[in-house]
Design an enzyme around this catalytic site. Structure first.
Site, PDB file in Angstrom:
ATOM      1  N   LYS A  39      56.535  41.106  27.708  1.00 50.27           N
ATOM      2  CA  LYS A  39      55.082  41.283  27.790  1.00 50.27           C
ATOM      3  C   LYS A  39      54.771  42.756  27.604  1.00 50.27           C
ATOM      4  CE  LYS A  39      50.947  39.782  28.863  1.00 50.27           C
ATOM      5  NZ  LYS A  39      50.496  40.450  27.612  1.00 50.27           N
ATOM      6  N   LYS A  52      56.742  45.918  23.801  1.00 45.22           N
ATOM      7  CA  LYS A  52      55.627  46.780  23.385  1.00 45.22           C
ATOM      8  C   LYS A  52      55.548  46.790  21.871  1.00 45.22           C
ATOM      9  CE  LYS A  52      52.586  49.618  25.348  1.00 45.22           C
ATOM     10  NZ  LYS A  52      52.100  49.553  26.737  1.00 45.22           N
ATOM     11  N   THR A  65      43.145  47.570  34.550  1.00 47.96           N
ATOM     12  CA  THR A  65      44.096  48.680  34.731  1.00 47.96           C
ATOM     13  C   THR A  65      43.523  49.699  35.715  1.00 47.96           C
ATOM     14  OG1 THR A  65      44.850  48.322  32.466  1.00 47.96           O
ATOM     15  CG2 THR A  65      45.494  50.394  33.506  1.00 47.96           C
ATOM     16  N   ASN A 106      39.703  53.385  28.672  1.00 45.45           N
ATOM     17  CA  ASN A 106      39.492  52.209  29.521  1.00 45.45           C
ATOM     18  C   ASN A 106      39.946  52.441  30.970  1.00 45.45           C
ATOM     19  OD1 ASN A 106      40.632  49.672  30.822  1.00 45.45           O
ATOM     20  ND2 ASN A 106      39.403  48.762  29.215  1.00 45.45           N
ATOM     21  N   SER A 166      46.564  40.270  32.793  1.00 49.62           N
ATOM     22  CA  SER A 166      47.075  39.594  31.594  1.00 49.62           C
ATOM     23  C   SER A 166      47.863  38.350  31.995  1.00 49.62           C
ATOM     24  CB  SER A 166      48.007  40.518  30.805  1.00 49.62           C
ATOM     25  OG  SER A 166      47.280  41.345  29.931  1.00 49.62           O
TER      26      SER A 166
HETATM   27  N1  GLU Z   1      49.063  47.978  27.711  1.00 47.67           N
HETATM   28  C1  GLU Z   1      48.995  47.693  29.113  1.00 47.67           C
HETATM   29  C2  GLU Z   1      50.135  48.369  29.833  1.00 47.67           C
HETATM   30  O1  GLU Z   1      50.696  49.340  29.382  1.00 47.67           O
HETATM   31  C3  GLU Z   1      48.844  46.220  29.418  1.00 47.67           C
HETATM   32  C4  GLU Z   1      49.954  45.333  28.927  1.00 47.67           C
HETATM   33  C5  GLU Z   1      49.672  43.851  29.058  1.00 47.67           C
HETATM   34  O2  GLU Z   1      48.606  43.479  29.523  1.00 47.67           O
HETATM   35  O3  GLU Z   1      50.545  43.080  28.637  1.00 47.67           O
HETATM   36  O4  GLU Z   1      50.467  48.010  30.929  1.00 47.67           O
END
Ligand code: GLU
Length: 427
Positions: A69, A105, A189, A218, A355
């Site tokens: 994820k 990622k 977040t 954000n 998420s």
């Molecule tokens: N990009 C966000 C992070 O670095 C969220 C990742 C997600 O929701 O999978 O945690």
């Protein structure tokens, strides 16, 4: 800077935890190398008729705890080394909050602000088409990250579902509500960081606090608004171009609105549609980091606080809303100065936590009320924060090392349960 520098730095954080928390040697082995790395060239027809090929990446770092994820970043500085490091951090972040996920990622090397909306759509669909065989609701689940948002996630889930000829909302999170997104994902977040800050604040000796936020995207804006709503003062904020300081505290929502309307960072308050300026000073990015505040929240990119500037930090607590904003060298300096760093893999885990809620809702086909999302997020963040705080106290280690230890406990249990040499010797 060597090619692998960010990843090498990230590994140092894990090594510190491995030194105080012994795991099965096979767990360590599994956590050192990504399971899958994909590099793609994404052909995009530009509005002027020309063709451009953009470089994209997807890294599935580890799946011991479940499907990988992690978000997709659009930025002109994106490299494979960075995406690999971010995927590594996602592995530990998901484990810290106890999500049934591994870490992954993605990223595309592009300046999204230089593209038109239609070019951005073609790029987003093109990227998904290239990595479609490597993602899936039980395999690897992307989401937004720096400079990607719900609109982009909407195009992506649409493209993936077309390719598979099957509506598959669970393949991507952070989607628009109309396409199976979750209420409360948008500010998750910043909200998660706020819950962590609030539950640990008194233990760290902070009351109503003066806060500086580096990065006004954000995570930074949402955290700022929530912190302000309970009486903390946001005395400084910055974006990639400028930084402002305002002794009496800024109104985050007004500054956010002004920035949306004009592209500029200015301390203003709105009355109706009229913005009036509040007295404030323009400062440099370095000055913002060195302010005499209770809490500094880096909420932009990696390596904001390094060996070069760590000594100038005067904040008592650093809340890492960004991924990797403090280098290991800076960590050492800050630890000596008594600055407590609330690490990224805890402080910004609220995004991936909601998420996860979105993915659960997609699987069930049953959608929750906003209040349920907030209650469940708060519970998860507070539990993780307290667990890590207790490890930090009991083992006299930094909060970062404590967070890695908390994650290692879960990762090691999963690794052993899957079967290791030690397990088979016992059977
Ligand atoms: N990009 C966000 C992070 O670095 C969220 C990742 C997600 O929701 O999978 O945690």
């Amino acid at each position: 800077m060597s090619e692998d520098s960010l990843f090498a730095e990230a590994e140092k954080q894990l090594d510190k935890a491995l030194a105080i928390y012994k795991v099965d040697p096979e767990t360590e082995l599994r956590l050192k190398i990504p399971q899958l790395s994909v590099q793609v060239g994404i052909p995009v027809r530009m509005d002027d008729g020309s063709l451009q090929i953009f470089k994209g990446y997807r890294v599935r770092y580890n799946t011991l705890l479940g499907p990988s994820k992690g978000g997709i970043r659009y930025h002109h500085t994106v490299t494979f080394d960075e995406v690999k490091s971010l995927a590594f951090w996602m592995t530990f972040k998901c484990a810290v909050v106890g999500l049934p996920y591994g870490g992954g990622k993605g990223g595309v090397t592009v300046d999204p602000r230089a593209l038109s909306q239609m070019e951005l759509e073609r790029l987003s669909r093109g990227y998904i088409a290239q990595i479609a065989n490597f993602i899936g609701p039980d395999l690897d689940i992307p989401a937004p990250d720096v400079y990607t948002n719900s609109t982009i996630m909407g195009w992506m889930v649409d493209e993936f579902s077309k390719i598979k000829r099957d509506w598959t909302p669970g393949v991507i999170t952070g989607k628009p509500i109309s396409l199976g997104g979750s209420l409360g994902r948008d500010d998750a977040t910043g909200r998660g960081g706020f819950y962590v800050f609030e539950i640990l604040r008194e233990k760290l000796g902070l009351a109503q606090s003066k806060i500086a936020i580096q990065g006004f995207g954000n995570a930074g804006t949402h955290f700022g608004k929530l912190a302000q709503s309970v009486g903390h003062k946001i005395v400084a904020v910055s974006d990639s171009k400028s930084a402002i300081y305002c002794e009496q505290g800024i109104d985050v929502a007004s500054v956010e609105r002004f920035k949306k309307e004009t592209g500029k960072l200015k301390a203003v308050v709105y009355k109706g549609d009229v913005a009036s300026e509040v007295s404030h000073q323009e400062i440099t990015h370095e000055e913002l980091l060195a302010l005499q505040v209770d809490c500094l929240a880096p909420a932009a990119l990696e390596k904001a606080i390094t060996g070069q500037n760590a000594a100038s930090i005067k904040a008592k607590v650093i809340l890492e809303l960004a991924n990797g904003p403090v280098t290991p060298e800076a960590d050492g300096i800050l630890e000596k100065k008594g600055v407590v760093v609330l690490p990224d893999i805890l402080a910004n885990a609220g995004g991936v936590t909601v998420s996860y809620f979105e993915w659960v809702q997609n699987k069930e086909g049953y959608y929750w009320e906003l209040e349920d999302v907030h209650t469940k997020l708060k519970a998860k963040m507070e539990k993780a924060a307290l667990e890590i705080y207790n490890i930090h106290k009991d083992s006299s280690c930094s909060m970062r090392t404590a967070a890695y230890v908390a994650a290692l406990k879960r990762l090691d249990a999963a690794s052993q349960a899957r079967g290791t040499a030690a397990l088979f010797r016992r059977i």
